[in-house]
Scaffold this active site. Sequence first.
Site, PDB file in Angstrom:
ATOM      1  N   ARG A  61     -35.149 -43.356 -12.285  1.00  0.00           N
ATOM      2  CA  ARG A  61     -35.516 -44.015 -11.018  1.00  0.00           C
ATOM      3  C   ARG A  61     -36.865 -43.532 -10.507  1.00  0.00           C
ATOM      4  O   ARG A  61     -37.556 -44.247  -9.779  1.00  0.00           O
ATOM      5  CB  ARG A  61     -34.404 -43.837  -9.986  1.00  0.00           C
ATOM      6  CG  ARG A  61     -33.135 -44.619 -10.371  1.00  0.00           C
ATOM      7  CD  ARG A  61     -31.991 -44.314  -9.433  1.00  0.00           C
ATOM      8  NE  ARG A  61     -31.649 -42.906  -9.404  1.00  0.00           N
ATOM      9  CZ  ARG A  61     -30.760 -42.313 -10.194  1.00  0.00           C
ATOM     10  NH1 ARG A  61     -30.107 -43.020 -11.100  1.00  0.00           N
ATOM     11  NH2 ARG A  61     -30.507 -41.033 -10.100  1.00  0.00           N
ATOM     12  N   GLU A  98     -26.860 -30.866  -9.249  1.00  0.00           N
ATOM     13  CA  GLU A  98     -25.647 -30.888  -8.401  1.00  0.00           C
ATOM     14  C   GLU A  98     -24.423 -30.982  -9.320  1.00  0.00           C
ATOM     15  O   GLU A  98     -23.369 -30.450  -9.028  1.00  0.00           O
ATOM     16  CB  GLU A  98     -25.740 -32.113  -7.472  1.00  0.00           C
ATOM     17  CG  GLU A  98     -24.777 -32.139  -6.326  1.00  0.00           C
ATOM     18  CD  GLU A  98     -24.890 -33.439  -5.528  1.00  0.00           C
ATOM     19  OE1 GLU A  98     -25.734 -34.290  -5.872  1.00  0.00           O
ATOM     20  OE2 GLU A  98     -24.122 -33.590  -4.572  1.00  0.00           O
TER      21      GLU A  98
HETATM   22  P1  AMP Z   1     -31.414 -32.217  -7.659  1.00  0.00           P
HETATM   23  O1  AMP Z   1     -32.100 -31.633  -8.839  1.00  0.00           O
HETATM   24  O2  AMP Z   1     -30.084 -31.590  -7.401  1.00  0.00           O
HETATM   25  O3  AMP Z   1     -32.286 -32.255  -6.419  1.00  0.00           O
HETATM   26  O4  AMP Z   1     -31.045 -33.703  -8.028  1.00  0.00           O
HETATM   27  C1  AMP Z   1     -31.972 -34.644  -7.990  1.00  0.00           C
HETATM   28  C2  AMP Z   1     -31.819 -35.605  -9.136  1.00  0.00           C
HETATM   29  O5  AMP Z   1     -30.470 -35.925  -9.454  1.00  0.00           O
HETATM   30  C3  AMP Z   1     -32.486 -36.873  -8.750  1.00  0.00           C
HETATM   31  O6  AMP Z   1     -33.229 -37.316  -9.849  1.00  0.00           O
HETATM   32  C4  AMP Z   1     -31.378 -37.807  -8.411  1.00  0.00           C
HETATM   33  O7  AMP Z   1     -31.629 -39.044  -8.974  1.00  0.00           O
HETATM   34  C5  AMP Z   1     -30.118 -37.219  -8.989  1.00  0.00           C
HETATM   35  N1  AMP Z   1     -29.053 -37.014  -7.993  1.00  0.00           N
HETATM   36  C6  AMP Z   1     -28.473 -35.839  -7.665  1.00  0.00           C
HETATM   37  N2  AMP Z   1     -27.503 -35.996  -6.759  1.00  0.00           N
HETATM   38  C7  AMP Z   1     -27.475 -37.301  -6.466  1.00  0.00           C
HETATM   39  C8  AMP Z   1     -26.709 -38.102  -5.582  1.00  0.00           C
HETATM   40  N3  AMP Z   1     -25.746 -37.585  -4.801  1.00  0.00           N
HETATM   41  N4  AMP Z   1     -26.960 -39.421  -5.537  1.00  0.00           N
HETATM   42  C9  AMP Z   1     -27.924 -39.953  -6.322  1.00  0.00           C
HETATM   43  N5  AMP Z   1     -28.687 -39.260  -7.177  1.00  0.00           N
HETATM   44  C10 AMP Z   1     -28.471 -37.949  -7.260  1.00  0.00           C
END
Ligand code: AMP
Length: 173
Positions: A61, A98
């Site tokens: 995305r 996450e």
């Molecule tokens: P983070 O590294 O934990 O900040 O996660 C960010 C990446 O994971 C981004 O590229 C998001 O597209 C995806 N992502 C993580 N959690 C979510 C969520 N709850 N909803 C949508 N995308 C998420």
Amino acid sequence: MTAADLRAMVRDVPDFPQEGIVFKDLMPLIADPDGFRESIELLADWARPRRPDIVLGAEARGFIFGGALAYLLGCGFVPARKPGKLPWETVEATYQLEYGTDRLEMHADALKEGSRVIVLDDVLATGGTARAKIDLVERLGGVVVGALFVVELGFLHGRDRLDGYDVHSLISY
Ligand code: AMP
């Protein structure tokens, strides 16, 4: 169009990709002509005064928003990709998600020394992905002039991992 209109186009999908995660699905916003244009223009309004040379987006995305944003800003676009996708010599970072761990690669020659880079993603969750991209940019001699997101999950405190950087999101939860 207001921030509330943009927020209304983000769909919550409970228990995706695994139980307990509420996935923020931006596809309805991207598919809406006004929603997509407005979100790109708002991202550009924040990024422009930081005078970036490059927008860096991670698949998948981050490519959709990043390509449109780079075009509007008159910047180049550089991808961070999943391992094994880039054809040239790469540098790699491993990071915590996450849900699980992941790895990202960039081409070793993707940035000129001193390039001003906006690190862009659709969602700021725990900050692991953005942190990994920042580390890659700095290893390649770039300067991170902003970390920019469409959606921020404030309750996961991703900003804490980006301490010292200029961070902005359009929609915060
Ligand atoms: P983070 O590294 O934990 O900040 O996660 C960010 C990446 O994971 C981004 O590229 C998001 O597209 C995806 N992502 C993580 N959690 C979510 C969520 N709850 N909803 C949508 N995308 C998420």
